[in-house]
Design a protein around this motif. Structure first.
Motif, short mmCIF file in Angstrom:
data_model
loop_
_atom_site.label_atom_id
_atom_site.label_comp_id
_atom_site.label_asym_id
_atom_site.label_seq_id
_atom_site.Cartn_x
_atom_site.Cartn_y
_atom_site.Cartn_z
N VAL A 144 -15.97 8.24 -6.77
CA VAL A 144 -15.50 9.12 -5.69
C VAL A 144 -15.30 10.54 -6.20
O VAL A 144 -15.82 11.49 -5.61
N ARG A 145 -14.56 10.67 -7.29
CA ARG A 145 -14.19 12.01 -7.77
C ARG A 145 -15.34 12.76 -8.43
O ARG A 145 -15.47 13.96 -8.26
N VAL A 146 -16.16 12.05 -9.20
CA VAL A 146 -17.22 12.72 -9.96
C VAL A 146 -18.54 12.73 -9.19
O VAL A 146 -19.21 13.75 -9.10
N ASP A 147 -18.90 11.56 -8.65
CA ASP A 147 -20.22 11.43 -8.01
C ASP A 147 -20.20 11.73 -6.51
O ASP A 147 -21.25 11.66 -5.87
N GLY A 148 -19.03 11.97 -5.94
CA GLY A 148 -18.93 12.32 -4.53
C GLY A 148 -19.20 11.17 -3.57
O GLY A 148 -19.58 11.39 -2.42
N GLN A 149 -18.98 9.94 -4.01
CA GLN A 149 -19.20 8.78 -3.14
C GLN A 149 -17.96 8.53 -2.28
O GLN A 149 -17.29 7.51 -2.39
N TRP A 150 -17.70 9.49 -1.39
CA TRP A 150 -16.49 9.50 -0.57
C TRP A 150 -16.37 8.30 0.35
O TRP A 150 -15.27 7.94 0.74
N TRP A 151 -17.47 7.66 0.73
CA TRP A 151 -17.41 6.51 1.64
C TRP A 151 -16.60 5.36 1.07
O TRP A 151 -16.05 4.55 1.81
N ARG A 152 -16.46 5.31 -0.26
CA ARG A 152 -15.68 4.25 -0.88
C ARG A 152 -14.21 4.30 -0.46
O ARG A 152 -13.52 3.30 -0.51
N ILE A 153 -13.74 5.47 -0.06
CA ILE A 153 -12.36 5.61 0.43
C ILE A 153 -12.19 4.81 1.72
O ILE A 153 -11.13 4.26 1.98
N VAL A 154 -13.24 4.72 2.51
CA VAL A 154 -13.19 4.00 3.78
C VAL A 154 -13.55 2.52 3.61
O VAL A 154 -12.98 1.65 4.28
N THR A 155 -14.46 2.22 2.70
CA THR A 155 -14.97 0.85 2.59
C THR A 155 -14.16 -0.06 1.67
O THR A 155 -14.20 -1.28 1.81
N ALA A 156 -13.42 0.51 0.74
CA ALA A 156 -12.75 -0.30 -0.29
C ALA A 156 -11.77 -1.32 0.28
O ALA A 156 -11.59 -2.40 -0.28
N MET A 157 -11.15 -1.00 1.40
CA MET A 157 -10.18 -1.92 1.98
C MET A 157 -10.86 -3.21 2.45
O MET A 157 -10.20 -4.24 2.56
N TRP A 158 -12.14 -3.17 2.71
CA TRP A 158 -12.85 -4.35 3.21
C TRP A 158 -13.39 -5.21 2.08
O TRP A 158 -13.77 -6.36 2.31
N VAL A 159 -13.45 -4.68 0.87
CA VAL A 159 -13.99 -5.40 -0.28
C VAL A 159 -12.87 -6.22 -0.93
O VAL A 159 -11.79 -5.71 -1.18
N ILE A 163 -6.25 3.55 9.31
CA ILE A 163 -5.57 4.76 8.81
C ILE A 163 -4.77 4.44 7.55
O ILE A 163 -4.85 5.17 6.56
N CYS A 164 -4.02 3.35 7.58
CA CYS A 164 -3.21 2.98 6.40
C CYS A 164 -4.08 2.66 5.20
O CYS A 164 -3.75 3.01 4.06
N GLY A 165 -5.22 2.01 5.44
CA GLY A 165 -6.14 1.71 4.34
C GLY A 165 -6.72 2.97 3.73
O GLY A 165 -6.80 3.10 2.51
N VAL A 166 -7.12 3.92 4.56
CA VAL A 166 -7.69 5.17 4.07
C VAL A 166 -6.63 5.99 3.33
O VAL A 166 -6.88 6.54 2.25
N VAL A 167 -5.43 6.05 3.89
CA VAL A 167 -4.34 6.79 3.22
C VAL A 167 -4.04 6.18 1.85
O VAL A 167 -3.84 6.90 0.87
N ALA A 168 -4.03 4.85 1.76
CA ALA A 168 -3.79 4.19 0.47
C ALA A 168 -4.88 4.58 -0.54
O ALA A 168 -4.57 4.85 -1.71
N GLN A 169 -6.13 4.64 -0.10
CA GLN A 169 -7.22 5.02 -1.01
C GLN A 169 -7.08 6.47 -1.46
O GLN A 169 -7.28 6.79 -2.63
N ILE A 170 -6.74 7.34 -0.53
CA ILE A 170 -6.56 8.75 -0.88
C ILE A 170 -5.41 8.91 -1.88
O ILE A 170 -5.51 9.68 -2.84
N ALA A 171 -4.33 8.16 -1.66
CA ALA A 171 -3.20 8.21 -2.60
C ALA A 171 -3.63 7.77 -3.99
O ALA A 171 -3.18 8.33 -4.99
#
Length: 188
Positions: free
Chosen positions: A32-47, A83-91
């Protein structure tokens, strides 16, 4: 309501059991931080990291959706969960010790607190359920003390429990409830 439960179960099953989705959906800090794979912030909660992890999270989601569904619309509950899943990823982006993450637990803590607060506003048994849900989330987050250890290895799961996600999700759930209350009072 059952469509919402089925949707959560199906989406998380796809990201857990389809190898390509699992590999590209998991939160990986450097990706996410280096390669810019921002979608992982949204998808990680489902994995999820195992079938047992998936089953426990889907069962918890089902219970929370059914309990909260007494006083909330399915689309509102699903919005709060996401929203809570995305906020947790951003945190987690702010916590260097968390290199990877997957699962609904952060989002579920937020949904539980939001749902408990919604149920507190209803009469009768719903109010009692709301008190129990709120107290359970607050006690759990307090006893986990994620501010001391953001991640703790649990041998029964064979992976680290990201307690920081639980706390971040709970804070996001509280914020969702406060904003929703503010918005509804503003419209009156």
């Amino acid at each position: 309501m059952m469509a919402t439960v089925a949707g959560v179960a199906l989406l998380s099953a796809l990201f857990t059991f389809v190898p390509w989705l699992h590999a590209h959906g998991l939160y990986m800090r450097d990706a996410v931080r280096v390669d810019g794979q921002w979608w992982r912030i949204v998808t990680a909660m489902w994995v999820h990291l195992s079938w047992k992890h998936w089953l426990v999270d889907v069962a918890a989601a089902t219970g929370l959706l059914l309990l909260t569904g007494r006083e909330a619309r399915p689309r509102d509950m699903l919005a709060v969960l996401v929203i809570c899943g995305v906020v947790a990823q951003i945190a987690m982006l702010r916590i260097a010790s968390i290199g990877w993450y997957g699962g609904l637990s952060g989002a579920l803590h937020g949904l539980a607190l939001w749902g408990g607060l919604r149920l507190l506003q209803a009469p009768g048994l719903s109010r009692v359920i709301g008190v129990v849900m709120c107290v359970a989330v607050l006690v759990k987050v307090w006893t986990e003390q994620s501010w001391l250890a953001a991640i703790v290895f649990d041998p029964s799961w064979n992976f680290g429990i990201v307690r920081a996600a639980h706390a971040a999700g709970a804070v996001a759930g509280l914020a969702c409830w406060v904003l929703q209350e503010w918005w509804s009072n503003r419209r009156r």
